[in-house]
Scaffold this active site. Sequence first.
Site, PDB file in Angstrom:
ATOM      1  N   SER A   1     -14.872  95.541 -23.001  1.00  8.01           N
ATOM      2  CA  SER A   1     -14.957  94.502 -24.044  1.00  8.01           C
ATOM      3  C   SER A   1     -14.001  94.859 -25.176  1.00  8.01           C
ATOM      4  CB  SER A   1     -16.391  94.444 -24.576  1.00  8.01           C
ATOM      5  OG  SER A   1     -16.456  93.661 -25.747  1.00  8.01           O
TER       6      SER A   1
ATOM      7  N   TYR B   1     -24.128  98.473 -28.158  1.00  4.32           N
ATOM      8  CA  TYR B   1     -23.160  97.760 -27.291  1.00  4.32           C
ATOM      9  C   TYR B   1     -21.754  98.351 -27.466  1.00  4.32           C
ATOM     10  CZ  TYR B   1     -20.778  93.925 -24.907  1.00  4.32           C
ATOM     11  OH  TYR B   1     -20.010  93.185 -24.028  1.00  4.32           O
TER      12      TYR B   1
HETATM   13  N1  LIG Z   1     -19.428  86.921 -22.235  1.00  7.13           N
HETATM   14  C1  LIG Z   1     -18.686  87.573 -23.095  1.00  7.13           C
HETATM   15  O1  LIG Z   1     -18.305  87.046 -24.162  1.00  7.13           O
HETATM   16  C2  LIG Z   1     -18.252  88.993 -22.792  1.00  7.13           C
HETATM   17  C3  LIG Z   1     -17.259  89.552 -23.604  1.00  7.13           C
HETATM   18  C4  LIG Z   1     -16.840  90.853 -23.358  1.00  7.13           C
HETATM   19  C5  LIG Z   1     -17.383  91.559 -22.313  1.00  7.13           C
HETATM   20  N2  LIG Z   1     -18.352  90.999 -21.546  1.00  7.13           N
HETATM   21  C6  LIG Z   1     -18.913  91.813 -20.468  1.00  7.13           C
HETATM   22  O2  LIG Z   1     -18.813  91.111 -19.254  1.00  7.13           O
HETATM   23  C7  LIG Z   1     -19.845  91.532 -18.365  1.00  7.13           C
HETATM   24  C8  LIG Z   1     -20.541  90.299 -17.799  1.00  7.13           C
HETATM   25  O3  LIG Z   1     -21.110  89.581 -18.856  1.00  7.13           O
HETATM   26  P1  LIG Z   1     -21.473  88.022 -18.785  1.00  7.13           P
HETATM   27  O4  LIG Z   1     -21.042  87.444 -20.061  1.00  7.13           O
HETATM   28  O5  LIG Z   1     -21.018  87.463 -17.520  1.00  7.13           O
HETATM   29  O6  LIG Z   1     -23.066  88.147 -18.857  1.00  7.13           O
HETATM   30  P2  LIG Z   1     -24.247  87.513 -17.970  1.00  7.13           P
HETATM   31  O7  LIG Z   1     -23.926  86.109 -17.576  1.00  7.13           O
HETATM   32  O8  LIG Z   1     -25.487  87.787 -18.739  1.00  7.13           O
HETATM   33  O9  LIG Z   1     -24.222  88.403 -16.640  1.00  7.13           O
HETATM   34  C9  LIG Z   1     -24.639  89.733 -16.645  1.00  7.13           C
HETATM   35  C10 LIG Z   1     -24.792  90.164 -15.198  1.00  7.13           C
HETATM   36  O10 LIG Z   1     -25.172  91.549 -15.178  1.00  7.13           O
HETATM   37  C11 LIG Z   1     -26.238  91.677 -14.239  1.00  7.13           C
HETATM   38  N3  LIG Z   1     -27.091  92.806 -14.572  1.00  7.13           N
HETATM   39  C12 LIG Z   1     -27.712  93.090 -15.731  1.00  7.13           C
HETATM   40  N4  LIG Z   1     -28.464  94.197 -15.609  1.00  7.13           N
HETATM   41  C13 LIG Z   1     -28.312  94.621 -14.328  1.00  7.13           C
HETATM   42  C14 LIG Z   1     -28.839  95.700 -13.579  1.00  7.13           C
HETATM   43  N5  LIG Z   1     -29.678  96.590 -14.128  1.00  7.13           N
HETATM   44  N6  LIG Z   1     -28.459  95.852 -12.275  1.00  7.13           N
HETATM   45  C15 LIG Z   1     -27.633  94.940 -11.702  1.00  7.13           C
HETATM   46  N7  LIG Z   1     -27.084  93.905 -12.365  1.00  7.13           N
HETATM   47  C16 LIG Z   1     -27.439  93.744 -13.661  1.00  7.13           C
HETATM   48  C17 LIG Z   1     -27.004  90.359 -14.322  1.00  7.13           C
HETATM   49  O11 LIG Z   1     -27.691  90.122 -13.104  1.00  7.13           O
HETATM   50  P3  LIG Z   1     -29.276  90.281 -12.867  1.00  7.13           P
HETATM   51  O12 LIG Z   1     -29.973  89.907 -14.136  1.00  7.13           O
HETATM   52  O13 LIG Z   1     -29.534  89.311 -11.744  1.00  7.13           O
HETATM   53  O14 LIG Z   1     -29.487  91.694 -12.465  1.00  7.13           O
HETATM   54  C18 LIG Z   1     -25.852  89.380 -14.452  1.00  7.13           C
HETATM   55  O15 LIG Z   1     -25.374  89.034 -13.174  1.00  7.13           O
HETATM   56  C19 LIG Z   1     -20.770  92.438 -19.185  1.00  7.13           C
HETATM   57  O16 LIG Z   1     -20.462  93.782 -18.902  1.00  7.13           O
HETATM   58  C20 LIG Z   1     -20.397  92.094 -20.620  1.00  7.13           C
HETATM   59  O17 LIG Z   1     -20.638  93.171 -21.502  1.00  7.13           O
HETATM   60  C21 LIG Z   1     -18.805  89.730 -21.753  1.00  7.13           C
END
Ligand SMILES: NC(=O)c1ccc[n+]([C@@H]2O[C@H](COP(=O)([O-])OP(=O)(O)OC[C@H]3O[C@@H](n4cnc5c(N)ncnc54)[C@H](OP(=O)(O)O)[C@@H]3O)[C@@H](O)[C@H]2O)c1
Length: 255
Positions: free
Chosen positions: A141, A154
């Site tokens: 991130s 975070y």
């Molecule tokens: N969206 C943003 O603005 C943004 C910006 C920078 C970085 N990121 C990073 O991008 C990545 C994805 O984020 P997103 O925005 O796509 O969020 P999201 O839609 O909430 O997806 C998060 C994913 O992580 C999985 N997860 C969470 N805990 C888990 C566990 N213990 N074991 C296996 N899977 C797990 C969830 O699946 P289950 O709940 O089904 O397990 C879900 O598929 C993250 O690392 C986040 O920090 C996001």
Amino acid sequence: MDWTNKVVLITGASSGIGRGLAVELARRGAAVGLLARRAELLHEIVEEIEATSGRALALAFDVTNAPAVREAAGQLSASFGPIDVLIANAGVASSTNAEELKAEQIAALINVNVIGVANTVTAVLGGMVERGRGQLVAISSLAAYRGLPKSAAYCGSKAAVSAFFESLRLDLEPKGIAVTIIHPGFIKTPLTAGRKAQMPFLMELDDAVEKIVRAIEQQKKSYAFPWQLATMVRAGMLMPIFMYDWISRRNSFRE
Ligand SMILES: NC(=O)c1ccc[n+]([C@@H]2O[C@H](COP(=O)([O-])OP(=O)(O)OC[C@H]3O[C@@H](n4cnc5c(N)ncnc54)[C@H](OP(=O)(O)O)[C@@H]3O)[C@@H](O)[C@H]2O)c1
């Protein structure tokens, strides 16, 4: 990069960025392993991919459980062949004032965002080293670069992921394994949905997925986007601390 016949393990594939990457890479011909805890969502995505003649496998496991992640990697290899690309994407976010931080909550977040990444990397690395090829991708991130208000856990977790992957790069590139660290800004996913705080240059998921796929194809060592926010973050890294603190306290991205 030709994705046909590439085997890709994607963690956090049940939602948001991971789901978007899985569908797009399968469309380009890759066989994708979808790892996350919510099995029903994974099966729906597998059906969606198979409906367009793609290949996908649901791996309903928790990234914090190292033996389970090894089992998932084994199942994927047994179904489609050796894993060519790992996208360590699973992650959770939190917004907490420093004085309200709880040890257990910090540990839970670090367990998913950092230990989960270590569990997935170590589950696939042996095979990649043996074959002398492969690619490890971390979805870190822009929050990895410097601390932000109400984001101690975070920011700390993402800084750890980026440093972990940078060290991996130094060790593994000479062995034929590419290492890519992605630093996204704000993307519309369930993780950011419902937030009231400002999210400058908030991106559509499809645009973000396209950028991430291109960075993986080009085997970029590090890729930060969108460029406007990435430039501001880089400027922040050069600022003296008093100036950085003054600006950051007035521009919280968390309510
Ligand atoms: N969206 C943003 O603005 C943004 C910006 C920078 C970085 N990121 C990073 O991008 C990545 C994805 O984020 P997103 O925005 O796509 O969020 P999201 O839609 O909430 O997806 C998060 C994913 O992580 C999985 N997860 C969470 N805990 C888990 C566990 N213990 N074991 C296996 N899977 C797990 C969830 O699946 P289950 O709940 O089904 O397990 C879900 O598929 C993250 O690392 C986040 O920090 C996001």
